[in-house]
Scaffold this motif. Sequence first.
Motif, PDB file in Angstrom:
ATOM      1  N   SER A   1       0.834  -1.200   0.000  1.00  0.00           N
ATOM      2  CA  SER A   1       0.000   0.000   0.000  1.00  0.00           C
ATOM      3  C   SER A   1       0.874   1.257   0.000  1.00  0.00           C
ATOM      4  O   SER A   1       1.858   1.341   0.738  1.00  0.00           O
ATOM      5  CB  SER A   1      -0.902  -0.001   1.243  1.00  0.00           C
ATOM      6  N   GLY A   2       0.516   2.208  -0.844  1.00  0.00           N
ATOM      7  CA  GLY A   2       1.239   3.481  -0.899  1.00  0.00           C
ATOM      8  C   GLY A   2       2.429   3.492  -1.825  1.00  0.00           C
ATOM      9  O   GLY A   2       2.998   4.556  -2.102  1.00  0.00           O
ATOM     10  N   LEU A   3       2.823   2.322  -2.344  1.00  0.00           N
ATOM     11  CA  LEU A   3       3.975   2.265  -3.259  1.00  0.00           C
ATOM     12  C   LEU A   3       3.520   2.633  -4.678  1.00  0.00           C
ATOM     13  O   LEU A   3       2.579   2.045  -5.214  1.00  0.00           O
ATOM     14  CB  LEU A   3       4.577   0.858  -3.254  1.00  0.00           C
ATOM     15  N   LYS A   4       4.176   3.605  -5.262  1.00  0.00           N
ATOM     16  CA  LYS A   4       3.812   4.049  -6.622  1.00  0.00           C
ATOM     17  C   LYS A   4       4.596   3.219  -7.654  1.00  0.00           C
ATOM     18  O   LYS A   4       5.809   3.364  -7.774  1.00  0.00           O
ATOM     19  CB  LYS A   4       4.113   5.539  -6.804  1.00  0.00           C
ATOM     20  N   VAL A   5       3.853   2.378  -8.351  1.00  0.00           N
ATOM     21  CA  VAL A   5       4.464   1.466  -9.318  1.00  0.00           C
ATOM     22  C   VAL A   5       3.981   1.785 -10.727  1.00  0.00           C
ATOM     23  O   VAL A   5       2.795   2.094 -10.936  1.00  0.00           O
ATOM     24  CB  VAL A   5       4.127  -0.005  -8.976  1.00  0.00           C
ATOM     25  N   VAL A   6       4.881   1.697 -11.685  1.00  0.00           N
ATOM     26  CA  VAL A   6       4.558   1.945 -13.092  1.00  0.00           C
ATOM     27  C   VAL A   6       4.783   0.662 -13.892  1.00  0.00           C
ATOM     28  O   VAL A   6       5.760  -0.049 -13.667  1.00  0.00           O
ATOM     29  CB  VAL A   6       5.441   3.076 -13.665  1.00  0.00           C
ATOM     30  N   LEU A   7       3.867   0.382 -14.797  1.00  0.00           N
ATOM     31  CA  LEU A   7       4.004  -0.757 -15.708  1.00  0.00           C
ATOM     32  C   LEU A   7       3.919  -0.269 -17.146  1.00  0.00           C
ATOM     33  O   LEU A   7       3.355   0.800 -17.413  1.00  0.00           O
ATOM     34  CB  LEU A   7       2.891  -1.784 -15.475  1.00  0.00           C
ATOM     35  N   CYS A   8       4.446  -1.056 -18.061  1.00  0.00           N
ATOM     36  CA  CYS A   8       4.222  -0.787 -19.486  1.00  0.00           C
ATOM     37  C   CYS A   8       2.790  -1.187 -19.813  1.00  0.00           C
ATOM     38  O   CYS A   8       2.218  -2.075 -19.170  1.00  0.00           O
ATOM     39  CB  CYS A   8       5.180  -1.613 -20.348  1.00  0.00           C
ATOM     40  N   ASP A   9       2.230  -0.547 -20.809  1.00  0.00           N
ATOM     41  CA  ASP A   9       0.885  -0.908 -21.245  1.00  0.00           C
ATOM     42  C   ASP A   9       0.846  -2.377 -21.660  1.00  0.00           C
ATOM     43  O   ASP A   9       1.832  -2.913 -22.194  1.00  0.00           O
ATOM     44  CB  ASP A   9       0.468  -0.019 -22.416  1.00  0.00           C
ATOM     45  N   LYS A  10      -0.272  -3.033 -21.429  1.00  0.00           N
ATOM     46  CA  LYS A  10      -0.394  -4.462 -21.726  1.00  0.00           C
ATOM     47  C   LYS A  10      -0.271  -4.778 -23.207  1.00  0.00           C
ATOM     48  O   LYS A  10      -0.030  -5.925 -23.587  1.00  0.00           O
ATOM     49  CB  LYS A  10      -1.724  -4.989 -21.195  1.00  0.00           C
ATOM     50  N   THR A  11      -0.422  -3.766 -24.057  1.00  0.00           N
ATOM     51  CA  THR A  11      -0.339  -4.001 -25.504  1.00  0.00           C
ATOM     52  C   THR A  11       1.101  -4.050 -26.003  1.00  0.00           C
ATOM     53  O   THR A  11       1.352  -4.500 -27.117  1.00  0.00           O
ATOM     54  CB  THR A  11      -1.086  -2.900 -26.286  1.00  0.00           C
ATOM     55  N   VAL A  12       2.038  -3.567 -25.181  1.00  0.00           N
ATOM     56  CA  VAL A  12       3.452  -3.611 -25.585  1.00  0.00           C
ATOM     57  C   VAL A  12       4.128  -4.797 -24.902  1.00  0.00           C
ATOM     58  O   VAL A  12       3.687  -5.251 -23.844  1.00  0.00           O
ATOM     59  CB  VAL A  12       4.187  -2.285 -25.272  1.00  0.00           C
ATOM     60  N   PRO A  13       5.198  -5.330 -25.494  1.00  0.00           N
ATOM     61  CA  PRO A  13       5.814  -6.557 -24.979  1.00  0.00           C
ATOM     62  C   PRO A  13       6.211  -6.542 -23.508  1.00  0.00           C
ATOM     63  O   PRO A  13       5.993  -7.520 -22.789  1.00  0.00           O
ATOM     64  CB  PRO A  13       7.032  -6.721 -25.880  1.00  0.00           C
ATOM     65  N   CYS A  14       6.799  -5.427 -23.018  1.00  0.00           N
ATOM     66  CA  CYS A  14       7.215  -5.418 -21.610  1.00  0.00           C
ATOM     67  C   CYS A  14       6.005  -5.461 -20.676  1.00  0.00           C
ATOM     68  O   CYS A  14       6.061  -6.060 -19.596  1.00  0.00           O
ATOM     69  CB  CYS A  14       8.098  -4.202 -21.304  1.00  0.00           C
ATOM     70  N   GLY A  15       4.900  -4.853 -21.101  1.00  0.00           N
ATOM     71  CA  GLY A  15       3.673  -4.882 -20.295  1.00  0.00           C
ATOM     72  C   GLY A  15       3.026  -6.252 -20.304  1.00  0.00           C
ATOM     73  O   GLY A  15       2.554  -6.744 -19.266  1.00  0.00           O
ATOM     74  N   ALA A  16       3.012  -6.884 -21.478  1.00  0.00           N
ATOM     75  CA  ALA A  16       2.446  -8.226 -21.584  1.00  0.00           C
ATOM     76  C   ALA A  16       3.258  -9.221 -20.756  1.00  0.00           C
ATOM     77  O   ALA A  16       2.699 -10.108 -20.089  1.00  0.00           O
ATOM     78  CB  ALA A  16       2.418  -8.655 -23.051  1.00  0.00           C
ATOM     79  N   ALA A  17       4.591  -9.073 -20.775  1.00  0.00           N
ATOM     80  CA  ALA A  17       5.460  -9.953 -19.998  1.00  0.00           C
ATOM     81  C   ALA A  17       5.254  -9.743 -18.502  1.00  0.00           C
ATOM     82  O   ALA A  17       5.214 -10.704 -17.723  1.00  0.00           O
ATOM     83  CB  ALA A  17       6.921  -9.713 -20.375  1.00  0.00           C
TER      84      ALA A  17
END
Length: 277
Positions: free
Chosen positions: A158-174
């Motif tokens: 809780s409170g941790l700000k995390v960023v992901l790649c969009d699911k449509t791009v390879p790093c996000g899908a992985a």
Amino acid sequence: MTRSERRTRRTRRTFQVAGAGAAALLALSACSSSDSGSGSSGTSDSSAKSKKLSGTVTVFAAASLKESFNALGKQFEKAHPGTKVVFSFGGSDTLAASITGGAPADVFAAASPKTMAIVTDKKDAAATPVTFVRNQLEIATLPGNPDKVASLKDLTKSGLKVVLCDKTVPCGAAAQKALDASGLKLTPVSYEQDVKSALTKVRLKEADAAVVYKTDVKAAGDEVAGVEFPESAKAINDYPIALLKDAPNAEAAKAFIELVKSAGGQKVLTAAGFLKP
């Protein structure tokens, strides 16, 4: 036989031997001339076959390849004076859409077979794509890892700000594949269009952590800290490369692809943290 007759006969024999020797010399000379002409012709044919490369090679490549491909582009230009390699880096899905939409390019290097399929399904590749490297995920945190992130599960704190790649791009899908394998649910503060954008959020301290590639963590140096997690082994991406069908500079494009696949090219890529195919 008189002395005069013997002298005449010796003179005739001398002329006959001399004539035979001259004939032999002429024959040898002719052979030598013929061999020399043949060798010259061979050299000429060989020169004709070696084609000098020139012009611009336009390469659309996944954002995670930026540092490695820039280095290989410089190598290529040095090896082939008169050429220039121009790169367009970004999310593989966006690049694939640009190619199928008619954007002029010679080479496409994607971060997953799925995004390469966008191009091959539209018959926009001139040859079957070849996997040239692989890449594995890693967690990027703020320098020194102040939030003590030690696992993928820690990103759900809780409170941790995390960023992901969009699911449509390879790093996000992985990343999603790794989360699913762990049975974890994670709601990021943002989804980014490519891996470099996700990493930039951490570098600018706009996020506490991001799931990116090992190669991006390595390229960022001491601007971020890297945290490995075992689930990443279940979400390794293959990177395919292909010559495009309407490549404006196909010959030079083929040569660039060969450089990428060569021992020298692989050395640059593995030094950046990529895995061998």
